[in-house]
Enzyme design. Structure first.
Site, PDB file in Angstrom:
ATOM      1  N   LYS A   1       4.453  -4.078 -31.517  1.00  0.00           N
ATOM      2  CA  LYS A   1       5.618  -3.352 -31.465  1.00  0.00           C
ATOM      3  C   LYS A   1       5.612  -2.176 -32.256  1.00  0.00           C
ATOM      4  CE  LYS A   1       8.002  -3.491 -35.810  1.00  0.00           C
ATOM      5  NZ  LYS A   1       8.625  -1.930 -36.226  1.00  0.00           N
TER       6      LYS A   1
ATOM      7  N   THR B   1      12.916  -2.614 -32.208  1.00  0.00           N
ATOM      8  CA  THR B   1      12.297  -1.020 -32.679  1.00  0.00           C
ATOM      9  C   THR B   1      12.427  -0.050 -31.157  1.00  0.00           C
ATOM     10  OG1 THR B   1      10.632  -2.472 -32.809  1.00  0.00           O
ATOM     11  CG2 THR B   1      11.433  -0.988 -34.414  1.00  0.00           C
TER      12      THR B   1
END
Ligand SMILES: NC(=O)C1=CN([C@@H]2O[C@H](COP(=O)(O)OP(=O)(O)OC[C@H]3O[C@@H](n4cnc5c(N)ncnc54)[C@H](O)[C@@H]3O)[C@@H](O)[C@H]2O)C=CC1
Ligand SMILES: O=C(CO)COP(=O)(O)O
Length: 341
Positions: free
Chosen positions: A196, A253
């Site tokens: 990620k 994020t």
């Protein structure tokens, strides 16, 4: 002392006093309701200042540190504890863990990255550096400043030792604002967190280039397909990657300038070089070290990961952001879903 495992309290410490280690020490202190949490800082002067001022002015300046947290720069003091959270950046995990005496303990891996020199995931690094440890991975949508402030979130706690290890660790870690969810998929949990960060850089680039919110959502979905492809190839499970440590953290994020990785991508998209964007920073953007090795691993393993490859190209500085994005957009059209194995 902290938490309980049957009759005996679990003595717990945190290795690494960056933003996340400090926030986790706060969470542990709250979970322990009055017990001590030992926090190891590499920087001796920082350990002293934390104890004197109750502020980590270097890595998490906005938070007042709980009275139950005691900082030390002497790693040996953590050697006898029952459970340690390892929160040094991925590139330093091996060297720091190797300095601890190797003895049976729970070692909870909290860094999100792949070791660039070897391509190893965090559990592989820890297995070699601390063979007597019982490993677990803690990962999820957790900006340090929010956790330190006591705002609520939930994480995956993947236990290699199954339910028995969970029964020891969960009461030590959990509080109403910090909810671990059980898993035994260590590989899936560590891959979700590592990948990620790379995808957050890509989303920052899209923002920096002004390509719009549709593009960002499309990138999150196609990036998630890459995370799944890599994770499944390594033996992780799809349901883990669709949970807190994968999709949950990806959504966080990829949509916030609070993310150092997203902010790095934003700077790249606005035309800065990686060297410029990273220079003089004391905080870590793990995706910068993970992207090149991830791209390399994918190439070697024959996995199609164009977004990870594009981030690696951008970081190496061989092409401007607009050209890299244009290459991705002109790839041959394909089916959205993977063919069934
Ligand atoms: N900050 C956050 O919100 C979150 C961070 N993480 C992960 O936690 C890990 C640590 O990140 P942060 O605490 O944010 O770090 P940070 O960016 O706040 O601080 C950098 C850390 O690196 C350490 N360091 C620098 N050089 C070192 C060396 N040679 N050997 C050992 N340690 C060294 C520093 O002492 C400091 O603890 C990363 O893998 C990150 O992806 C995970 C969840 C949330
Ligand atoms: O992992 C994080 C939140 O879950 C922190 O992300 P950054 O390292 O990009 O700031």
């Amino acid at each position: 002392m902290n938490g309980t495992s049957g009759a005996r309290p679990v003595r717990v410490g945190v290795v690494g006093a960056g933003a996340w280690g400090t926030a986790l020490a706060q969470a542990l202190a709250r979970a322990s309701k009055g017990g001590e949490v030992l926090l190891w800082a590499r920087e001796a002067a920082l350990a002293e200042r934390i104890n004197q001022t109750r502020v980590n002015d270097l890595y998490l300046p906005g938070a007042t540190i709980e009275p139950g947290v005691r900082a030390t720069s002497d790693l040996a003091q953590l050697g006898e504890l029952d459970a340690l959270l390892a929160v040094v950046p991925a590139q330093f995990l091996a060297s720091v863990i190797a300095d601890l005496p190797d003895r049976p303990r729970d070692l909870v891996l909290c860094a999100k990255g792949i070791e660039a020199t070897s391509g190893r995931l965090m559990a592989d690094v820890a297995r070699e550096a601390a063979p007597a440890s019982r490993l677990a991975v803690l990962s999820g949508p957790t900006f340090a400043h929010e956790v330190a402030a006591g705002l609520p979130t939930a994480v995956t706690l993947a236990c290699s030792g199954g339910r028995e290890q969970w029964d020891r660790l969960a009461p030590t870690i959990a509080s109403p604002a910090f909810r671990p969810y059980y898993s035994d998929d260590v590989i899936g949990a560590e891959i979700g967190g590592a990948i990620k960060n790379v995808l957050a850089i890509a989303c920052g680039v899209v923002e920096g280039l002004g390509l719009g919110q549709n593009a960002r959502a499309a990138l999150i979905a196609r990036g998630y397909a890459e995370m799944l492809r890599f994770g499944l190839a390594r033996g992780g499970r799809a349901e883990t990657l669709s949970g807190l440590c994968g999709l949950g953290d990806l959504v966080l994020t990829c949509s916030s300038t609070s993310s150092r990785n997203f902010s790095l991508g934003l700077a790249l998209g606005q035309g800065m070089s990686a060297a410029q964007a990273l220079s003089g920073k004391s905080s870590v953007a793990e995706g910068a070290a993970t992207a090149p090795i991830l791209a390399d691993l994918a190439r070697r393993e024959g996995l199609d990961m164009p977004i990870a490859q594009a981030v690696a190209r951008l970081l190496e500085g061989s092409a401007p952001a607009r050209d890299v994005v244009s290459d991705i957009l002109s790839r041959p059209l394909r089916a959205e879903q993977e063919p069934a194995a």
